[in-house]
Design a protein around this motif. Structure first.
Motif, PDB file in Angstrom:
ATOM      1  N   GLY A  59      30.950   3.591 -45.675  1.00 58.23           N
ATOM      2  CA  GLY A  59      30.257   4.459 -44.673  1.00 58.23           C
ATOM      3  C   GLY A  59      31.308   5.929 -44.665  1.00 58.23           C
ATOM      4  N   LYS A  60      31.038   6.595 -43.923  1.00 58.19           N
ATOM      5  CA  LYS A  60      31.575   7.825 -43.738  1.00 58.19           C
ATOM      6  C   LYS A  60      31.737   8.512 -42.283  1.00 58.19           C
ATOM      7  CE  LYS A  60      31.710  12.772 -45.580  1.00 58.19           C
ATOM      8  NZ  LYS A  60      31.090  13.588 -46.821  1.00 58.19           N
ATOM      9  N   GLY A  79      36.658  10.411 -42.620  1.00 55.37           N
ATOM     10  CA  GLY A  79      36.871   9.034 -42.743  1.00 55.37           C
ATOM     11  C   GLY A  79      36.083   8.343 -43.783  1.00 55.37           C
ATOM     12  N   TYR A  80      36.579   8.135 -45.033  1.00 55.51           N
ATOM     13  CA  TYR A  80      35.662   7.419 -45.897  1.00 55.51           C
ATOM     14  C   TYR A  80      35.728   5.839 -45.997  1.00 55.51           C
ATOM     15  CZ  TYR A  80      34.783  12.034 -48.226  1.00 55.51           C
ATOM     16  OH  TYR A  80      34.243  12.954 -48.448  1.00 55.51           O
ATOM     17  N   GLY A  81      35.986   5.285 -44.655  1.00 51.64           N
ATOM     18  CA  GLY A  81      36.436   3.903 -44.517  1.00 51.64           C
ATOM     19  C   GLY A  81      37.712   3.550 -45.459  1.00 51.64           C
ATOM     20  N   ASP A  82      37.882   2.102 -45.398  1.00 48.58           N
ATOM     21  CA  ASP A  82      39.142   1.759 -46.225  1.00 48.58           C
ATOM     22  C   ASP A  82      38.859   0.311 -46.696  1.00 48.58           C
ATOM     23  OD1 ASP A  82      39.264   0.223 -43.747  1.00 48.58           O
ATOM     24  OD2 ASP A  82      40.860   1.151 -42.965  1.00 48.58           O
ATOM     25  N   TYR A 152      27.268   3.438 -55.908  1.00 48.82           N
ATOM     26  CA  TYR A 152      28.300   3.919 -55.222  1.00 48.82           C
ATOM     27  C   TYR A 152      29.615   3.505 -55.904  1.00 48.82           C
ATOM     28  CZ  TYR A 152      26.265   4.353 -50.633  1.00 48.82           C
ATOM     29  OH  TYR A 152      25.535   4.885 -49.751  1.00 48.82           O
ATOM     30  N   THR A 153      30.698   4.388 -56.317  1.00 45.40           N
ATOM     31  CA  THR A 153      31.567   4.021 -56.877  1.00 45.40           C
ATOM     32  C   THR A 153      32.620   4.012 -55.923  1.00 45.40           C
ATOM     33  OG1 THR A 153      30.701   5.447 -58.920  1.00 45.40           O
ATOM     34  CG2 THR A 153      33.051   4.870 -58.869  1.00 45.40           C
ATOM     35  N   ILE A 154      33.411   2.905 -56.077  1.00 43.35           N
ATOM     36  CA  ILE A 154      34.686   2.627 -55.170  1.00 43.35           C
ATOM     37  C   ILE A 154      35.981   2.788 -55.922  1.00 43.35           C
ATOM     38  CG2 ILE A 154      35.554   1.107 -53.465  1.00 43.35           C
ATOM     39  CD1 ILE A 154      32.799   1.561 -53.024  1.00 43.35           C
ATOM     40  N   TYR A 155      36.682   3.700 -55.622  1.00 46.44           N
ATOM     41  CA  TYR A 155      38.056   4.321 -56.295  1.00 46.44           C
ATOM     42  C   TYR A 155      39.269   3.533 -55.758  1.00 46.44           C
ATOM     43  CZ  TYR A 155      34.745   7.906 -58.302  1.00 46.44           C
ATOM     44  OH  TYR A 155      34.026   8.483 -58.751  1.00 46.44           O
ATOM     45  N   GLU A 156      40.156   3.276 -56.827  1.00 41.73           N
ATOM     46  CA  GLU A 156      41.437   2.651 -56.338  1.00 41.73           C
ATOM     47  C   GLU A 156      41.338   1.436 -55.241  1.00 41.73           C
ATOM     48  OE1 GLU A 156      44.382   5.797 -55.220  1.00 41.73           O
ATOM     49  OE2 GLU A 156      43.686   7.220 -56.719  1.00 41.73           O
ATOM     50  N   CYS A 157      40.692   0.445 -55.708  1.00 39.75           N
ATOM     51  CA  CYS A 157      40.291  -0.610 -54.795  1.00 39.75           C
ATOM     52  C   CYS A 157      41.204  -1.760 -55.390  1.00 39.75           C
ATOM     53  CB  CYS A 157      38.921  -0.939 -55.003  1.00 39.75           C
ATOM     54  SG  CYS A 157      38.240  -1.434 -56.633  1.00 39.75           S
ATOM     55  N   TYR A 158      41.376  -2.865 -54.580  1.00 37.04           N
ATOM     56  CA  TYR A 158      42.373  -3.829 -54.690  1.00 37.04           C
ATOM     57  C   TYR A 158      42.073  -4.996 -53.646  1.00 37.04           C
ATOM     58  CZ  TYR A 158      45.492  -1.387 -51.376  1.00 37.04           C
ATOM     59  OH  TYR A 158      45.993  -0.906 -50.408  1.00 37.04           O
ATOM     60  N   PRO A 159      42.307  -6.058 -53.885  1.00 37.03           N
ATOM     61  CA  PRO A 159      41.964  -7.344 -52.890  1.00 37.03           C
ATOM     62  C   PRO A 159      43.070  -7.351 -52.117  1.00 37.03           C
ATOM     63  CG  PRO A 159      42.334  -8.138 -55.061  1.00 37.03           C
ATOM     64  CD  PRO A 159      42.365  -6.761 -55.165  1.00 37.03           C
ATOM     65  N   VAL A 160      42.690  -7.351 -50.591  1.00 37.65           N
ATOM     66  CA  VAL A 160      43.811  -7.470 -49.718  1.00 37.65           C
ATOM     67  C   VAL A 160      43.641  -8.826 -49.011  1.00 37.65           C
ATOM     68  CG1 VAL A 160      44.289  -5.034 -49.153  1.00 37.65           C
ATOM     69  CG2 VAL A 160      42.359  -6.338 -47.772  1.00 37.65           C
ATOM     70  N   SER A 161      42.466  -9.483 -48.913  1.00 37.80           N
ATOM     71  CA  SER A 161      42.152 -10.644 -47.912  1.00 37.80           C
ATOM     72  C   SER A 161      41.182 -11.629 -48.761  1.00 37.80           C
ATOM     73  CB  SER A 161      41.535 -10.069 -46.691  1.00 37.80           C
ATOM     74  OG  SER A 161      41.239 -11.228 -45.972  1.00 37.80           O
ATOM     75  N   THR A 188      32.267   7.553 -53.856  1.00 40.10           N
ATOM     76  CA  THR A 188      31.148   8.589 -54.164  1.00 40.10           C
ATOM     77  C   THR A 188      29.887   7.834 -54.376  1.00 40.10           C
ATOM     78  OG1 THR A 188      31.521   8.679 -56.678  1.00 40.10           O
ATOM     79  CG2 THR A 188      32.872  10.305 -55.302  1.00 40.10           C
ATOM     80  N   ALA A 189      28.837   8.652 -53.956  1.00 43.17           N
ATOM     81  CA  ALA A 189      27.428   8.047 -54.095  1.00 43.17           C
ATOM     82  C   ALA A 189      26.596   8.865 -55.210  1.00 43.17           C
ATOM     83  CB  ALA A 189      26.721   7.871 -52.906  1.00 43.17           C
ATOM     84  N   ASP A 190      25.981   8.345 -56.073  1.00 47.10           N
ATOM     85  CA  ASP A 190      25.357   9.138 -57.007  1.00 47.10           C
ATOM     86  C   ASP A 190      23.672   8.762 -57.019  1.00 47.10           C
ATOM     87  OD1 ASP A 190      24.214  10.474 -59.334  1.00 47.10           O
ATOM     88  OD2 ASP A 190      25.171   9.233 -60.751  1.00 47.10           O
ATOM     89  N   TYR A 191      23.160   9.932 -56.436  1.00 44.80           N
ATOM     90  CA  TYR A 191      21.526   9.888 -56.177  1.00 44.80           C
ATOM     91  C   TYR A 191      20.881  10.343 -57.312  1.00 44.80           C
ATOM     92  CZ  TYR A 191      22.787   8.262 -51.586  1.00 44.80           C
ATOM     93  OH  TYR A 191      23.261   7.580 -50.322  1.00 44.80           O
ATOM     94  N   SER A 192      21.528  10.861 -58.382  1.00 44.06           N
ATOM     95  CA  SER A 192      21.011  11.663 -59.408  1.00 44.06           C
ATOM     96  C   SER A 192      19.503  11.500 -59.873  1.00 44.06           C
ATOM     97  CB  SER A 192      21.932  12.224 -60.482  1.00 44.06           C
ATOM     98  OG  SER A 192      22.369  10.920 -61.008  1.00 44.06           O
ATOM     99  N   ALA A 193      19.531   9.871 -60.131  1.00 46.46           N
ATOM    100  CA  ALA A 193      18.289   9.325 -60.601  1.00 46.46           C
ATOM    101  C   ALA A 193      17.036   9.498 -59.833  1.00 46.46           C
ATOM    102  CB  ALA A 193      18.522   7.990 -61.109  1.00 46.46           C
TER     103      ALA A 193
END
Length: 199
Positions: A59-60, A79-82, A152-161, A188-193
């Motif tokens: 969310g945002k 805030g883009y969430g975390d 939805y593209t999630i950038y710089e992600c890594y598992p914490v839990s 980011t969210a791509d709705y282009s289609a």
């Protein structure tokens, strides 16, 4: 007042009916890890997608504060969430869970031999540099025909839990699942289609 193409006239009603007939369903989605760090690279698309049963879309939030006459105004912070959560079915090899466990080991080396280094008289745990363990994933929400309505593209992600798995003799026919939480920097969210038929 300008005519609303959705609410006014026969054409508007037809358009509304056509839209209602295309309501998206929460169980039509695909998770795709397009980037995994280090020696895990190349494993994500095949293994960390098929058995995913639950995923969270981020969310945002635009931060506000009280201004003149009790008016709320943006502070300039967005805030883009975390974090987002994923739930996977466990296959006979525990492959998906193994990947997440190994990913966490890349972040924090917890092996018996090298889990700490001695700095003077103090043990210090070993964590890798940030750019060495971040990844990237996409969550595709699908239409009934299998095409993506949004990605939805999630950038710089890594598992914490990595959540514990509870076993029970009373649940003989219940599939085994595991859940983990990933932190991320932004999305980011791509709705282009889908944008071509929205006016």
């Amino acid at each position: 007042m300008a005519e609303s193409r959705v609410r006014d006239g026969d054409k508007g009603i037809d358009l509304l009916v056509s839209r209602v007939g295309q309501v998206l369903q929460a169980n039509r989605f695909v998770v795709e890890f397009t980037k995994l760090p280090g020696e895990l690279a190349g494993l994500g698309s095949d293994n960390l997608s098929i058995l995913c049963t639950n995923a969270t879309l981020p969310g945002k939030e635009i931060e506000t504060q009280s201004h003149i006459r009790h008016r709320l105004m943006p502070t300039g912070q967005v805030g883009y969430g975390d974090s987002i959560d994923f739930t996977f079915l466990c296959d006979q090899l525990f492959m998906d869970r193994i990947i997440i466990e190994e990913w966490q080991r890349m972040i924090h080396n917890a092996s018996v031999e090298t889990r700490t280094v001695l700095e003077g008289d103090r043990d210090t745990q070993i964590f890798r540099f940030y750019n060495d363990f971040i990844g990237e994933c996409k969550i595709h929400v699908l239409r009934k025909d299998g095409t993506a309505a949004v990605t939805y593209t999630i950038y710089e992600c890594y598992p914490v839990s990595l959540a514990p798995i509870e076993l029970s003799m009373e649940e003989a026919d219940t599939p085994l699942k595991f859940t983990y939480t990933m932190n991320y920097k932004h999305w980011t969210a791509d709705y282009s289609a889908a944008m071509g038929d929205i006016e």
